[in-house]
Design a protein around this motif. Structure first.
Motif, PDB file in Angstrom:
ATOM      1  N   TRP A 110       0.868  -1.187   0.000  1.00  0.00           N
ATOM      2  CA  TRP A 110       0.000   0.000   0.000  1.00  0.00           C
ATOM      3  C   TRP A 110       0.900   1.232   0.000  1.00  0.00           C
ATOM      4  O   TRP A 110       1.590   1.496   0.985  1.00  0.00           O
ATOM      5  CB  TRP A 110      -0.915   0.019   1.225  1.00  0.00           C
ATOM      6  N   ASN A 111       0.915   1.939  -1.094  1.00  0.00           N
ATOM      7  CA  ASN A 111       1.745   3.132  -1.225  1.00  0.00           C
ATOM      8  C   ASN A 111       0.881   4.385  -1.159  1.00  0.00           C
ATOM      9  O   ASN A 111      -0.154   4.480  -1.840  1.00  0.00           O
ATOM     10  CB  ASN A 111       2.486   3.116  -2.568  1.00  0.00           C
ATOM     11  N   LEU A 112       1.304   5.342  -0.351  1.00  0.00           N
ATOM     12  CA  LEU A 112       0.557   6.600  -0.279  1.00  0.00           C
ATOM     13  C   LEU A 112       0.596   7.343  -1.611  1.00  0.00           C
ATOM     14  O   LEU A 112      -0.318   8.100  -1.923  1.00  0.00           O
ATOM     15  CB  LEU A 112       1.126   7.478   0.833  1.00  0.00           C
ATOM     16  N   GLY A 113       1.645   7.105  -2.375  1.00  0.00           N
ATOM     17  CA  GLY A 113       1.771   7.795  -3.650  1.00  0.00           C
ATOM     18  C   GLY A 113       0.664   7.468  -4.625  1.00  0.00           C
ATOM     19  O   GLY A 113       0.291   8.310  -5.453  1.00  0.00           O
TER      20      GLY A 113
ATOM     21  N   TYR B  26       0.850  20.504   0.742  1.00  0.00           N
ATOM     22  CA  TYR B  26       2.299  20.351   0.863  1.00  0.00           C
ATOM     23  C   TYR B  26       2.662  19.272   1.876  1.00  0.00           C
ATOM     24  O   TYR B  26       3.633  18.511   1.691  1.00  0.00           O
ATOM     25  CB  TYR B  26       2.946  21.674   1.252  1.00  0.00           C
ATOM     26  N   GLY B  27       1.890  19.198   2.947  1.00  0.00           N
ATOM     27  CA  GLY B  27       2.122  18.163   3.948  1.00  0.00           C
ATOM     28  C   GLY B  27       1.894  16.770   3.375  1.00  0.00           C
ATOM     29  O   GLY B  27       2.663  15.836   3.654  1.00  0.00           O
ATOM     30  N   ILE B  28       0.851  16.633   2.556  1.00  0.00           N
ATOM     31  CA  ILE B  28       0.580  15.336   1.928  1.00  0.00           C
ATOM     32  C   ILE B  28       1.709  14.954   0.974  1.00  0.00           C
ATOM     33  O   ILE B  28       2.134  13.793   0.921  1.00  0.00           O
ATOM     34  CB  ILE B  28      -0.779  15.385   1.191  1.00  0.00           C
TER      35      ILE B  28
ATOM     36  N   ILE C 237       4.594  13.716   3.052  1.00  0.00           N
ATOM     37  CA  ILE C 237       4.334  12.383   3.611  1.00  0.00           C
ATOM     38  C   ILE C 237       4.494  11.305   2.541  1.00  0.00           C
ATOM     39  O   ILE C 237       5.071  10.242   2.796  1.00  0.00           O
ATOM     40  CB  ILE C 237       2.923  12.332   4.229  1.00  0.00           C
ATOM     41  N   THR C 238       4.007  11.564   1.336  1.00  0.00           N
ATOM     42  CA  THR C 238       4.126  10.575   0.261  1.00  0.00           C
ATOM     43  C   THR C 238       5.588  10.367  -0.140  1.00  0.00           C
ATOM     44  O   THR C 238       5.994   9.245  -0.462  1.00  0.00           O
ATOM     45  CB  THR C 238       3.311  11.008  -0.966  1.00  0.00           C
ATOM     46  N   ILE C 239       6.380  11.441  -0.100  1.00  0.00           N
ATOM     47  CA  ILE C 239       7.805  11.315  -0.413  1.00  0.00           C
ATOM     48  C   ILE C 239       8.514  10.470   0.643  1.00  0.00           C
ATOM     49  O   ILE C 239       9.337   9.597   0.320  1.00  0.00           O
ATOM     50  CB  ILE C 239       8.463  12.699  -0.533  1.00  0.00           C
ATOM     51  N   ILE C 240       8.177  10.710   1.908  1.00  0.00           N
ATOM     52  CA  ILE C 240       8.769   9.914   2.990  1.00  0.00           C
ATOM     53  C   ILE C 240       8.373   8.446   2.852  1.00  0.00           C
ATOM     54  O   ILE C 240       9.192   7.537   3.025  1.00  0.00           O
ATOM     55  CB  ILE C 240       8.350  10.471   4.364  1.00  0.00           C
ATOM     56  N   ASP C 241       7.106   8.205   2.516  1.00  0.00           N
ATOM     57  CA  ASP C 241       6.635   6.834   2.339  1.00  0.00           C
ATOM     58  C   ASP C 241       7.368   6.152   1.177  1.00  0.00           C
ATOM     59  O   ASP C 241       7.729   4.966   1.275  1.00  0.00           O
ATOM     60  CB  ASP C 241       5.129   6.838   2.079  1.00  0.00           C
TER      61      ASP C 241
ATOM     62  N   ALA D 189      10.934   2.291  -9.381  1.00  0.00           N
ATOM     63  CA  ALA D 189      10.033   1.874  -8.307  1.00  0.00           C
ATOM     64  C   ALA D 189       9.175   3.040  -7.816  1.00  0.00           C
ATOM     65  O   ALA D 189       7.969   2.889  -7.598  1.00  0.00           O
ATOM     66  CB  ALA D 189      10.843   1.285  -7.157  1.00  0.00           C
ATOM     67  N   VAL D 190       9.800   4.213  -7.642  1.00  0.00           N
ATOM     68  CA  VAL D 190       9.068   5.370  -7.118  1.00  0.00           C
ATOM     69  C   VAL D 190       7.990   5.828  -8.100  1.00  0.00           C
ATOM     70  O   VAL D 190       6.853   6.129  -7.700  1.00  0.00           O
ATOM     71  CB  VAL D 190      10.047   6.517  -6.801  1.00  0.00           C
ATOM     72  N   MET D 191       8.329   5.893  -9.374  1.00  0.00           N
ATOM     73  CA  MET D 191       7.348   6.313 -10.369  1.00  0.00           C
ATOM     74  C   MET D 191       6.160   5.355 -10.420  1.00  0.00           C
ATOM     75  O   MET D 191       5.016   5.769 -10.585  1.00  0.00           O
ATOM     76  CB  MET D 191       8.007   6.408 -11.745  1.00  0.00           C
ATOM     77  N   ARG D 192       6.429   4.072 -10.259  1.00  0.00           N
ATOM     78  CA  ARG D 192       5.333   3.108 -10.253  1.00  0.00           C
ATOM     79  C   ARG D 192       4.497   3.255  -8.992  1.00  0.00           C
ATOM     80  O   ARG D 192       3.269   3.103  -9.030  1.00  0.00           O
ATOM     81  CB  ARG D 192       5.887   1.680 -10.359  1.00  0.00           C
ATOM     82  N   ALA D 193       5.132   3.556  -7.865  1.00  0.00           N
ATOM     83  CA  ALA D 193       4.410   3.727  -6.607  1.00  0.00           C
ATOM     84  C   ALA D 193       3.473   4.926  -6.642  1.00  0.00           C
ATOM     85  O   ALA D 193       2.462   4.946  -5.939  1.00  0.00           O
ATOM     86  CB  ALA D 193       5.396   3.863  -5.453  1.00  0.00           C
ATOM     87  N   PHE D 194       3.804   5.931  -7.475  1.00  0.00           N
ATOM     88  CA  PHE D 194       2.977   7.133  -7.553  1.00  0.00           C
ATOM     89  C   PHE D 194       1.883   7.033  -8.618  1.00  0.00           C
ATOM     90  O   PHE D 194       1.150   7.988  -8.834  1.00  0.00           O
ATOM     91  CB  PHE D 194       3.854   8.361  -7.826  1.00  0.00           C
ATOM     92  N   GLN D 195       1.787   5.897  -9.276  1.00  0.00           N
ATOM     93  CA  GLN D 195       0.729   5.706 -10.264  1.00  0.00           C
ATOM     94  C   GLN D 195      -0.471   5.017  -9.637  1.00  0.00           C
ATOM     95  O   GLN D 195      -0.325   4.212  -8.711  1.00  0.00           O
ATOM     96  CB  GLN D 195       1.244   4.866 -11.436  1.00  0.00           C
TER      97      GLN D 195
END
Length: 201
Positions: A104-107, A139-141, A144-148, A176-182
Motif C-alpha cells: 500500500w503506497n501513499l503515492g 504540501y504536507g501530503i 508524507i508521500t515522499i517519505i513513504d 520503483a518510485v514512479m510506479r508507486a505514484f501511479q
C-alpha cells in the motif's frame, strides 16, 4: 648404332596449342562463360536504396509499427516479457514491480487527493485563510508521500541486494518510485496480483 631414333624425338607438330589448352581447362573446371566486365558486375550488384513503390513501402512500414505496438500493449497487459520495452524486461524489473504492487503506497492516492485539493483552492479562492490552509495541507501530503516512497525504496533495496546482488538496485530507484505514484489500475505492465499483500519471495 649410337644415333638417336628420329621417330622418338618430339616434333614441332606435337607441341600443345596454348589456345586449345586454355579452352580445355575452361571446359573442364572453368565457368564455361566469359568473365563479365567490372562495370557490368557492379551494375548487377547494385540495389535501389529507395523502393520503387514508396507508397506501398510506407504502408507496409506503418502496418509493421502498428503490429509491434499492439504486441507491446498486449504484453504489458499479460506480462509477456518477449514484447515488452527494454526498460521493463528482466527478473529485477519484475521483482520491483511485484514488490511495489503488493504494497500500500501513499503515492498511489496522491493524484486523486491532489485533484480534490486543487478544486478546493478554486472554491475557497476568495477566502485567503482557508486557501492558505489548503495549500499547506497539500504540501504536507506531498511530504508524507515522499517519505513513504523513501521507506518503500529502502526496504526494496535490501531485498534486491539479498536476492540479486549488490548491483541490482542500480537504476531501479526511480523505476520503483514512479510506479508507486501511479494509480494501481493504470500501471503498465499490469500488476500480476489483483490484491495487495502478495510480496515476491
Amino acid at each position: 648404332m649410337f644415333s638417336r631414333n628420329k621417330s622418338s624425338a618430339p616434333s614441332s607438330n606435337d607441341a600443345p596449342d596454348p589456345v586449345a589448352a586454355a579452352a580445355e581447362i575452361e571446359k573442364a573446371g572453368g565457368k564455361g562463360r566469359p568473365t563479365p566486365k567490372r562495370k557490368v558486375a557492379e551494375a548487377a550488384n547494385k540495389r535501389p536504396l529507395v523502393p520503387s513503390d514508396r507508397k506501398s513501402a510506407a504502408k507496409t512500414a506503418r502496418q509493421q509499427q502498428r503490429d509491434a505496438r499492439d504486441r507491446q500493449f498486449q504484453a504489458m497487459q499479460t506480462g509477456d516479457e518477449r514484447y515488452m520495452p527494454a526498460r521493463d524486461k528482466g527478473p529485477v524489473k519484475r521483482y520491483v514491480r511485484d514488490y511495489v504492487d503488493a504494497r500500500w503506497n501513499l503515492g498511489e492516492f496522491f493524484l486523486p487527493v491532489a485533484l480534490v485539493f486543487i478544486v478546493l483552492t478554486f472554491v475557497f479562492n476568495q477566502n485567503l485563510n482557508m486557501a492558505t490552509i489548503i495549500i499547506f495541507v497539500l504540501y504536507g501530503i506531498v511530504l508524507i508521500t515522499i517519505i513513504d516512497a523513501f521507506i518503500m525504496w529502502r526496504s526494496l533495496k535490501k531485498r534486491l541486494i539479498a536476492k540479486f546482488g549488490p548491483s541490482a538496485p542500480k537504476g531501479n530507484a526511480m523505476y520503483a518510485v514512479m510506479r508507486a505514484f501511479q494509480l494501481r489500475r493504470a500501471r503498465l505492465p499490469k500488476p500480476m496480483h489483483k490484491k495487495h499483500g502478495t510480496f515476491p519471495e
